[in-house]
Design a protein around this motif. Structure first.
Motif, PDB file in Angstrom:
ATOM      1  N   GLY A 284     -12.147   0.990  12.574  1.00 15.84           N
ATOM      2  CA  GLY A 284     -13.396   1.465  12.154  1.00 15.84           C
ATOM      3  C   GLY A 284     -14.168   2.081  12.707  1.00 15.84           C
ATOM      4  N   ASN A 285     -13.669   2.807  14.014  1.00 16.26           N
ATOM      5  CA  ASN A 285     -14.443   3.542  14.883  1.00 16.26           C
ATOM      6  C   ASN A 285     -14.049   4.976  14.750  1.00 16.26           C
ATOM      7  OD1 ASN A 285     -15.547   1.131  16.407  1.00 16.26           O
ATOM      8  ND2 ASN A 285     -13.564   1.067  17.367  1.00 16.26           N
ATOM      9  N   ILE A 286     -14.762   5.832  15.248  1.00 22.69           N
ATOM     10  CA  ILE A 286     -14.622   7.425  15.099  1.00 22.69           C
ATOM     11  C   ILE A 286     -14.047   7.744  16.248  1.00 22.69           C
ATOM     12  CG2 ILE A 286     -16.041   9.433  14.707  1.00 22.69           C
ATOM     13  CD1 ILE A 286     -18.296   7.786  13.749  1.00 22.69           C
ATOM     14  N   PRO A 287     -12.841   8.413  16.232  1.00 18.32           N
ATOM     15  CA  PRO A 287     -11.986   9.078  17.027  1.00 18.32           C
ATOM     16  C   PRO A 287     -12.986  10.470  17.658  1.00 18.32           C
ATOM     17  CG  PRO A 287     -10.806   8.816  15.398  1.00 18.32           C
ATOM     18  CD  PRO A 287     -12.113   8.419  14.735  1.00 18.32           C
ATOM     19  N   ASN A 288     -13.078  10.634  19.022  1.00 20.98           N
ATOM     20  CA  ASN A 288     -13.649  11.666  19.537  1.00 20.98           C
ATOM     21  C   ASN A 288     -15.354  11.539  19.587  1.00 20.98           C
ATOM     22  OD1 ASN A 288     -11.294  12.880  20.289  1.00 20.98           O
ATOM     23  ND2 ASN A 288     -11.228  14.141  18.542  1.00 20.98           N
ATOM     24  N   VAL A 289     -15.800  10.444  19.182  1.00 15.29           N
ATOM     25  CA  VAL A 289     -17.127  10.402  19.040  1.00 15.29           C
ATOM     26  C   VAL A 289     -17.930  10.813  20.195  1.00 15.29           C
ATOM     27  CG1 VAL A 289     -17.314   7.821  19.753  1.00 15.29           C
ATOM     28  CG2 VAL A 289     -18.983   8.666  18.212  1.00 15.29           C
ATOM     29  N   LYS A 290     -17.231  10.533  21.625  1.00 17.24           N
ATOM     30  CA  LYS A 290     -18.042  10.942  22.829  1.00 17.24           C
ATOM     31  C   LYS A 290     -18.375  12.514  22.635  1.00 17.24           C
ATOM     32  CE  LYS A 290     -17.292   9.395  26.811  1.00 17.24           C
ATOM     33  NZ  LYS A 290     -16.814   9.163  27.995  1.00 17.24           N
ATOM     34  N   GLN A 291     -17.312  13.252  22.287  1.00 19.24           N
ATOM     35  CA  GLN A 291     -17.373  14.750  21.984  1.00 19.24           C
ATOM     36  C   GLN A 291     -18.029  15.284  21.072  1.00 19.24           C
ATOM     37  OE1 GLN A 291     -14.424  12.929  22.467  1.00 19.24           O
ATOM     38  NE2 GLN A 291     -12.881  14.039  23.382  1.00 19.24           N
ATOM     39  N   ALA A 292     -18.433  14.267  19.895  1.00 22.38           N
ATOM     40  CA  ALA A 292     -19.426  14.999  18.775  1.00 22.38           C
ATOM     41  C   ALA A 292     -20.786  14.550  19.330  1.00 22.38           C
ATOM     42  CB  ALA A 292     -18.923  13.859  17.544  1.00 22.38           C
ATOM     43  N   MET A 293     -21.098  13.474  19.961  1.00 22.53           N
ATOM     44  CA  MET A 293     -22.321  13.099  20.441  1.00 22.53           C
ATOM     45  C   MET A 293     -22.729  14.209  21.799  1.00 22.53           C
ATOM     46  SD  MET A 293     -23.786  10.577  19.370  1.00 22.53           S
ATOM     47  CE  MET A 293     -23.724   8.853  18.598  1.00 22.53           C
ATOM     48  N   LEU A 294     -21.704  14.667  22.348  1.00 19.82           N
ATOM     49  CA  LEU A 294     -21.955  15.623  23.495  1.00 19.82           C
ATOM     50  C   LEU A 294     -22.347  16.966  22.830  1.00 19.82           C
ATOM     51  CD1 LEU A 294     -22.045  16.429  26.375  1.00 19.82           C
ATOM     52  CD2 LEU A 294     -19.613  17.066  26.069  1.00 19.82           C
ATOM     53  N   ALA A 295     -21.818  17.497  21.769  1.00 19.05           N
ATOM     54  CA  ALA A 295     -22.113  18.487  20.854  1.00 19.05           C
ATOM     55  C   ALA A 295     -23.495  18.501  20.470  1.00 19.05           C
ATOM     56  CB  ALA A 295     -21.023  18.930  19.802  1.00 19.05           C
ATOM     57  N   ASP A 296     -23.900  17.271  19.859  1.00 18.31           N
ATOM     58  CA  ASP A 296     -25.150  16.976  19.492  1.00 18.31           C
ATOM     59  C   ASP A 296     -26.086  17.019  20.545  1.00 18.31           C
ATOM     60  OD1 ASP A 296     -26.784  15.621  16.978  1.00 18.31           O
ATOM     61  OD2 ASP A 296     -27.580  14.852  18.819  1.00 18.31           O
ATOM     62  N   ALA A 297     -26.023  16.586  21.790  1.00 17.59           N
ATOM     63  CA  ALA A 297     -26.755  16.563  22.992  1.00 17.59           C
ATOM     64  C   ALA A 297     -27.037  18.013  23.376  1.00 17.59           C
ATOM     65  CB  ALA A 297     -26.567  15.765  24.165  1.00 17.59           C
ATOM     66  N   LEU A 298     -25.865  18.703  23.421  1.00 20.52           N
ATOM     67  CA  LEU A 298     -25.809  20.089  24.002  1.00 20.52           C
ATOM     68  C   LEU A 298     -26.761  21.145  23.266  1.00 20.52           C
ATOM     69  CD1 LEU A 298     -22.067  20.443  25.144  1.00 20.52           C
ATOM     70  CD2 LEU A 298     -24.283  20.432  26.681  1.00 20.52           C
ATOM     71  N   GLY A 299     -26.601  20.525  21.765  1.00 20.45           N
ATOM     72  CA  GLY A 299     -27.519  21.696  20.783  1.00 20.45           C
ATOM     73  C   GLY A 299     -28.859  21.276  20.932  1.00 20.45           C
ATOM     74  N   THR A 300     -29.339  19.920  21.309  1.00 22.10           N
ATOM     75  CA  THR A 300     -30.695  19.754  21.178  1.00 22.10           C
ATOM     76  C   THR A 300     -31.180  20.636  22.627  1.00 22.10           C
ATOM     77  OG1 THR A 300     -30.824  17.707  20.139  1.00 22.10           O
ATOM     78  CG2 THR A 300     -32.466  18.138  21.959  1.00 22.10           C
ATOM     79  N   THR A 301     -30.338  20.566  23.649  1.00 21.52           N
ATOM     80  CA  THR A 301     -30.922  21.094  25.074  1.00 21.52           C
ATOM     81  C   THR A 301     -31.098  22.444  24.985  1.00 21.52           C
ATOM     82  OG1 THR A 301     -29.636  19.115  26.119  1.00 21.52           O
ATOM     83  CG2 THR A 301     -30.489  20.939  27.393  1.00 21.52           C
ATOM     84  N   ILE A 302     -29.961  23.147  24.213  1.00 20.65           N
ATOM     85  CA  ILE A 302     -29.840  24.659  24.307  1.00 20.65           C
ATOM     86  C   ILE A 302     -31.125  25.029  23.072  1.00 20.65           C
ATOM     87  CG2 ILE A 302     -28.236  26.585  23.435  1.00 20.65           C
ATOM     88  CD1 ILE A 302     -26.235  25.072  24.561  1.00 20.65           C
ATOM     89  N   GLY A 303     -31.231  24.218  22.295  1.00 14.80           N
ATOM     90  CA  GLY A 303     -32.150  24.418  21.031  1.00 14.80           C
ATOM     91  C   GLY A 303     -33.497  24.569  21.758  1.00 14.80           C
ATOM     92  N   ALA A 304     -33.846  23.663  22.665  1.00 15.41           N
ATOM     93  CA  ALA A 304     -35.228  23.818  23.354  1.00 15.41           C
ATOM     94  C   ALA A 304     -35.516  24.829  24.219  1.00 15.41           C
ATOM     95  CB  ALA A 304     -35.344  22.492  24.225  1.00 15.41           C
ATOM     96  N   LEU A 305     -34.076  25.415  25.013  1.00 14.28           N
ATOM     97  CA  LEU A 305     -34.434  26.547  25.808  1.00 14.28           C
ATOM     98  C   LEU A 305     -34.593  27.979  24.747  1.00 14.28           C
ATOM     99  CD1 LEU A 305     -31.446  25.935  28.316  1.00 14.28           C
ATOM    100  CD2 LEU A 305     -33.837  25.576  28.629  1.00 14.28           C
ATOM    101  N   LEU A 306     -34.065  28.004  23.764  1.00 19.54           N
ATOM    102  CA  LEU A 306     -34.243  29.076  22.693  1.00 19.54           C
ATOM    103  C   LEU A 306     -35.431  28.860  22.269  1.00 19.54           C
ATOM    104  CD1 LEU A 306     -30.527  28.910  20.958  1.00 19.54           C
ATOM    105  CD2 LEU A 306     -31.667  30.726  22.634  1.00 19.54           C
ATOM    106  N   GLY A 307     -36.145  27.505  21.901  1.00 21.42           N
ATOM    107  CA  GLY A 307     -37.378  27.601  21.195  1.00 21.42           C
ATOM    108  C   GLY A 307     -37.565  27.014  20.129  1.00 21.42           C
ATOM    109  N   THR A 308     -36.834  25.888  19.823  1.00 19.34           N
ATOM    110  CA  THR A 308     -36.866  25.156  18.520  1.00 19.34           C
ATOM    111  C   THR A 308     -36.946  23.668  18.724  1.00 19.34           C
ATOM    112  OG1 THR A 308     -35.848  25.132  16.164  1.00 19.34           O
ATOM    113  CG2 THR A 308     -34.391  24.922  18.235  1.00 19.34           C
ATOM    114  N   SER A 309     -37.223  22.743  17.733  1.00 17.18           N
ATOM    115  CA  SER A 309     -37.311  21.506  17.745  1.00 17.18           C
ATOM    116  C   SER A 309     -35.889  20.913  17.883  1.00 17.18           C
ATOM    117  CB  SER A 309     -38.168  20.730  16.496  1.00 17.18           C
ATOM    118  OG  SER A 309     -37.463  21.273  15.339  1.00 17.18           O
ATOM    119  N   THR A 310     -35.930  19.551  17.789  1.00 13.66           N
ATOM    120  CA  THR A 310     -34.459  18.937  18.259  1.00 13.66           C
ATOM    121  C   THR A 310     -33.326  19.444  17.172  1.00 13.66           C
ATOM    122  OG1 THR A 310     -35.625  16.859  18.735  1.00 13.66           O
ATOM    123  CG2 THR A 310     -33.411  16.580  18.278  1.00 13.66           C
TER     124      THR A 310
END
Length: 441
Positions: A284-310
């Motif tokens: 019942g676990n998600i394979p590659n969940v760490k990579q999916a979470m990392l993509a989400d975290a990188l998106g938030t960080t880069i988005g803030a640099l570009l000038g948008t919310s989370t």
């Protein structure tokens, strides 16, 4: 020569995304990615509208929205090989503009720094596997409830967006736009019931066309435009904040709130979409969940640099799952369309709410099937599951549904002397939830 080149491209895509292993093909993935984009495209208009209320430049936010969505979705497709689209999240952008700026009185630059810090913390939590452990500690029954709850939530969002439901009551049934939504719902339902390939995408195009033919929605103001606004007014403005504000207690409170909301919204989306797409493993676990979470975290960080919310994973991605999308090629397609939206904005913006709302309602039906997998005979499982999927639409928050589901599950299991069914992570999370309610409400 063309045939040979085509075969090489297919082999290249097969090698990267493992299409055969996931029982899919290039055509299905592209169609699914296009469907996800069309159900998410509203964010290109809504996000600039919301954030511009805080004083940010509308055109610059439009560009930041498209770029951050494209980059984050590319990360999701390449790193995790998941069919999930990401973009600045609704709710989080309202908190950014209305609460942090307009109510608390901070500058939008302060809010961008808070989002940037949130992103950095998420990257650290992901690298240390803490976010992964949170997902894995959720019991299977609650994961099924999360999937069903996400389905109910997005169906309710669809009904509200199209004014079929207004303030908890039936909207004006004589409103031509409400009628258009209901007709669209019927068209989509028939196509899905007939197992029509590309049913959701066909429906979006058909409903849009009907609305335009009967002059219920506006025609596109052209198809293409090279007049892309400048990103300069908001780019890297997070770093213009004074250091005293960065290391203040108020910054801690704002960042903590963003972390809490985003974490469990993302968990809910990933679990719901993965379960619907049969992507969960035997435990019942998600394979590659760490990579999916990392993509989400990188998106938030880069988005803030570009000038948008989370930036966060979108539940609308379930529309692509319903269309057959199973790999990162779906996400890559969505990301490419977000980039193209910079040039084809007039066309994409013309997609009416009524078209996407009908799709979200049908996707909700698809995801509600997970209710049949919940153990309703055991009340220590049934009650938390019920609370989880019920609270999501009622509280208008995926995160709140998960929080109350985990809290009730832990308390019921401990109160009935079934400690062996509760792991330490669930107990720790429950304590954190109680602290959160005491400090932040």
């Amino acid at each position: 020569m063309e045939i040979s080149s085509s075969l090489k491209n297919k082999n290249f895509l097969e090698k990267i995304f493992k299409l055969k292993e996931h029982n899919t093909d290039v055509k299905t993935e592209v169609m699914a990615g296009t469907t996800i984009f069309m159900t998410m495209a509203y964010i290109l208009v809504v996000n600039p509208m919301v954030l511009s209320a805080s004083g940010m430049d509308y055109g610059a936010v439009f560009v930041a929205t498209a770029l951050s969505a494209a980059i984050a979705t590319f990360f999701m497709g390449i790193l995790a090989n998941y069919p999930i689209g990401l973009a600045p999240g609704m709710g989080l952008n309202v908190f950014f503009a209305n609460t942090i700026v307009l109510q608390m009185g901070y500058s939008w630059q302060f809010a961008l720094m808070a989002v940037f810090i949130e992103g950095i913390i998420f990257i650290l939590l992901t690298v240390t596997s803490l976010r992964e452990k949170i997902i894995e500690c959720i019991p299977l029954n609650l994961k099924f409830a999360v999937t069903a709850g996400v389905g109910l939530f997005i169906a309710y969002v669809g009904l509200q967006n199209a004014n079929v439901v207004v303030n908890g009551s039936l909207g004006n049934i004589h409103d031509p736009l409400v009628v258009l939504t209901l007709v669209g719902l019927l068209i989509t339902g028939i196509l899905v019931a007939k197992n029509q390939k590309g049913a959701l995408l066909i429906s979006i195009v058909a409903i849009s066309a009907i609305g335009m033919i009967f002059k219920l929605v506006a025609l596109p103001k052209g198809i293409m435009s090279f007049n892309i606004p400048s990103l300069k007014p908001i780019f890297l403005q997070a770093f213009s904040v004074d250091k005293s504000e960065i290391f203040s207690l108020n910054m801690v409170i704002v960042v903590f709130t963003l972390l809490f909301v985003d974490l469990f919204d993302t968990v809910g989306c990933l679990v719901g979409v993965a379960e619907k797409g049969n992507l969960l493993d035997e435990n019942g676990n998600i394979p590659n969940v760490k990579q999916a979470m990392l993509a989400d975290a990188l998106g938030t960080t880069i988005g803030a640099l570009l000038g948008t919310s989370t930036v966060t994973s979108f539940v609308e991605s379930a529309s692509g799952i319903g269309e057959g999308g199973r790999t990162g090629l779906t996400a890559i397609t969505t990301g490419v369309l977000f980039l193209l939206s910079l040039f084809f904005a007039p066309l994409f913006v013309a997609i009416p709410t009524q078209a996407t709302s009908a799709i979200l309602i049908i996707v909700g039906v698809m995801m509600a099937g997970s209710l049949s997998k919940i153990d309703f005979d055991d009340f220590t499982n049934a009650i938390p599951a019920f609370i989880t999927f019920l609270f999501m639409p009622l509280m208008n928050s995926i995160g709140e549904g998960i929080i109350f589901g985990i809290l009730s599950y832990t308390i019921l299991k401990l109160a009935t002397n079934r400690k062996d069914e509760v792991n330490l992570s669930m107990i720790v999370l429950s304590i954190l939830f109680i602290i959160k309610f005491i400090l932040l409400g």
